[in-house]
Design a protein around this motif. Structure first.
Motif, PDB file in Angstrom:
ATOM      1  N   ALA A 137       0.831  -1.204   0.000  1.00  0.00           N
ATOM      2  CA  ALA A 137       0.000   0.000   0.000  1.00  0.00           C
ATOM      3  C   ALA A 137       0.867   1.256   0.000  1.00  0.00           C
ATOM      4  O   ALA A 137       0.574   2.234  -0.707  1.00  0.00           O
ATOM      5  N   TYR A 138       1.957   1.228   0.765  1.00  0.00           N
ATOM      6  CA  TYR A 138       2.866   2.374   0.817  1.00  0.00           C
ATOM      7  C   TYR A 138       3.495   2.634  -0.553  1.00  0.00           C
ATOM      8  O   TYR A 138       3.610   3.782  -0.993  1.00  0.00           O
ATOM      9  N   VAL A 139       3.908   1.556  -1.227  1.00  0.00           N
ATOM     10  CA  VAL A 139       4.521   1.695  -2.558  1.00  0.00           C
ATOM     11  C   VAL A 139       3.525   2.318  -3.532  1.00  0.00           C
ATOM     12  O   VAL A 139       3.875   3.244  -4.278  1.00  0.00           O
ATOM     13  N   PHE A 140       2.288   1.841  -3.530  1.00  0.00           N
ATOM     14  CA  PHE A 140       1.285   2.414  -4.433  1.00  0.00           C
ATOM     15  C   PHE A 140       1.008   3.879  -4.098  1.00  0.00           C
ATOM     16  O   PHE A 140       0.941   4.724  -4.989  1.00  0.00           O
ATOM     17  N   CYS A 171      13.313   7.879  -3.866  1.00  0.00           N
ATOM     18  CA  CYS A 171      14.133   7.097  -2.935  1.00  0.00           C
ATOM     19  C   CYS A 171      13.246   6.289  -1.999  1.00  0.00           C
ATOM     20  O   CYS A 171      13.461   5.086  -1.801  1.00  0.00           O
ATOM     21  N   ARG A 172      12.239   6.920  -1.439  1.00  0.00           N
ATOM     22  CA  ARG A 172      11.312   6.215  -0.534  1.00  0.00           C
ATOM     23  C   ARG A 172      10.547   5.123  -1.276  1.00  0.00           C
ATOM     24  O   ARG A 172      10.310   4.048  -0.732  1.00  0.00           O
ATOM     25  N   LEU A 173      10.179   5.399  -2.514  1.00  0.00           N
ATOM     26  CA  LEU A 173       9.468   4.404  -3.316  1.00  0.00           C
ATOM     27  C   LEU A 173      10.342   3.175  -3.553  1.00  0.00           C
ATOM     28  O   LEU A 173       9.908   2.047  -3.353  1.00  0.00           O
ATOM     29  N   SER A 174      11.589   3.386  -3.936  1.00  0.00           N
ATOM     30  CA  SER A 174      12.460   2.233  -4.204  1.00  0.00           C
ATOM     31  C   SER A 174      12.795   1.479  -2.919  1.00  0.00           C
ATOM     32  O   SER A 174      12.911   0.248  -2.935  1.00  0.00           O
ATOM     33  N   MET A 175      12.896   2.170  -1.791  1.00  0.00           N
ATOM     34  CA  MET A 175      13.127   1.449  -0.532  1.00  0.00           C
ATOM     35  C   MET A 175      11.880   0.671  -0.123  1.00  0.00           C
ATOM     36  O   MET A 175      11.998  -0.426   0.438  1.00  0.00           O
ATOM     37  N   GLY A 176      10.701   1.188  -0.413  1.00  0.00           N
ATOM     38  CA  GLY A 176       9.472   0.445  -0.143  1.00  0.00           C
ATOM     39  C   GLY A 176       9.391  -0.811  -0.998  1.00  0.00           C
ATOM     40  O   GLY A 176       9.014  -1.883  -0.520  1.00  0.00           O
ATOM     41  N   ILE A 177       9.765  -0.688  -2.269  1.00  0.00           N
ATOM     42  CA  ILE A 177       9.784  -1.849  -3.157  1.00  0.00           C
ATOM     43  C   ILE A 177      10.800  -2.875  -2.658  1.00  0.00           C
ATOM     44  O   ILE A 177      10.531  -4.086  -2.657  1.00  0.00           O
ATOM     45  N   ALA A 178      11.960  -2.411  -2.210  1.00  0.00           N
ATOM     46  CA  ALA A 178      12.982  -3.318  -1.676  1.00  0.00           C
ATOM     47  C   ALA A 178      12.476  -4.025  -0.421  1.00  0.00           C
ATOM     48  O   ALA A 178      12.735  -5.215  -0.220  1.00  0.00           O
ATOM     49  N   MET A 179      11.731  -3.317   0.416  1.00  0.00           N
ATOM     50  CA  MET A 179      11.180  -3.947   1.622  1.00  0.00           C
ATOM     51  C   MET A 179      10.175  -5.028   1.247  1.00  0.00           C
ATOM     52  O   MET A 179      10.164  -6.102   1.848  1.00  0.00           O
ATOM     53  N   VAL A 180       9.348  -4.777   0.240  1.00  0.00           N
ATOM     54  CA  VAL A 180       8.405  -5.791  -0.236  1.00  0.00           C
ATOM     55  C   VAL A 180       9.180  -7.027  -0.720  1.00  0.00           C
ATOM     56  O   VAL A 180       8.833  -8.156  -0.390  1.00  0.00           O
ATOM     57  N   ALA A 181      10.240  -6.798  -1.484  1.00  0.00           N
ATOM     58  CA  ALA A 181      11.045  -7.925  -1.989  1.00  0.00           C
ATOM     59  C   ALA A 181      11.669  -8.717  -0.853  1.00  0.00           C
ATOM     60  O   ALA A 181      11.682  -9.957  -0.884  1.00  0.00           O
ATOM     61  N   MET A 182      12.150  -8.028   0.161  1.00  0.00           N
ATOM     62  CA  MET A 182      12.774  -8.719   1.284  1.00  0.00           C
ATOM     63  C   MET A 182      11.742  -9.504   2.084  1.00  0.00           C
ATOM     64  O   MET A 182      12.009 -10.635   2.527  1.00  0.00           O
TER      65      MET A 182
END
Length: 186
Positions: A137-140, A171-182
């Motif tokens: 939800a944060y990423v979207f 930057c926040r978007l890509s870190m959110g995507i990375a958190m989803v991947a992790m």
């Protein structure tokens, strides 16, 4: 972390680059942006460390409790900052997710039989599911806010690296995507 080495290294590179950019953002003229950038740099570098593929490097057993303590401290700081505004709650959730992943790594290394880490596909804990939903939800939401951004310079001077809202949101978007991947790799 888990997963194939090439995607793990891409995740390491993404998180480290975000951490480095957040260090640049700490040069902002706005104190609140500097504080936020410091927390995000810590998150980026911590995520990079956690994303190193286990097939390449297995951290010593003491590394996971140290990471849990560091991000627990960051979570307490975010909780303290949340009294001034709800925007700090995302940092609290992010720090909590990092503590959760570190504690999970401690548990998986202490009970590991050498066949891998993590949960089976049908054994997804409720907390992992909640964190996945939150970060998706944060990423979207962040992606939607990124689209119409225009840069606003403060005080009549040209916006520097630390004062570019569209870059901070990316930057926040890509870190959110990375958190989803992790979280998916758990």
């Amino acid at each position: 972390m888990y997963g194939p080495a090439p995607s793990g290294w891409l995740l390491v590179a993404l998180c480290a680059a975000n951490g480095a950019y957040c260090l640049l953002r700490m040069r902002s003229h706005v104190a609140e942006q500097r504080r936020a950038a410091g927390g995000e740099a810590l998150m980026g570098f911590g995520m990079a460390v956690m994303a190193v593929p286990a097939s390449v490097f297995t951290p010593p057993a003491w590394a996971w409790p140290v990471l849990a303590a560091v991000f627990g401290s960051a979570g307490l700081q975010a909780l303290w900052a949340a009294r001034t505004g709800v925007r700090h709650l995302h940092h609290l959730v992010g720090a909590g997710a990092m503590v959760y992943m570190a504690v999970t790594m401690v548990a998986s290394t202490s009970t590991s039989t050498g066949e891998g880490h993590g949960h089976s596909g049908s054994d997804v804990p409720l907390l992992t599911g909640f964190l996945l939903l939150y970060f998706v939800a944060y990423v979207f939401a962040t992606g939607v806010r990124l689209v119409p951004v225009t840069a606003v310079a403060g005080g009549g001077r040209e916006a520097g690296w630390g004062d570019r809202p569209e870059l901070a949101r990316a930057c926040r978007l890509s870190m959110g995507i990375a958190m989803v991947a992790m979280l998916l790799a758990m």
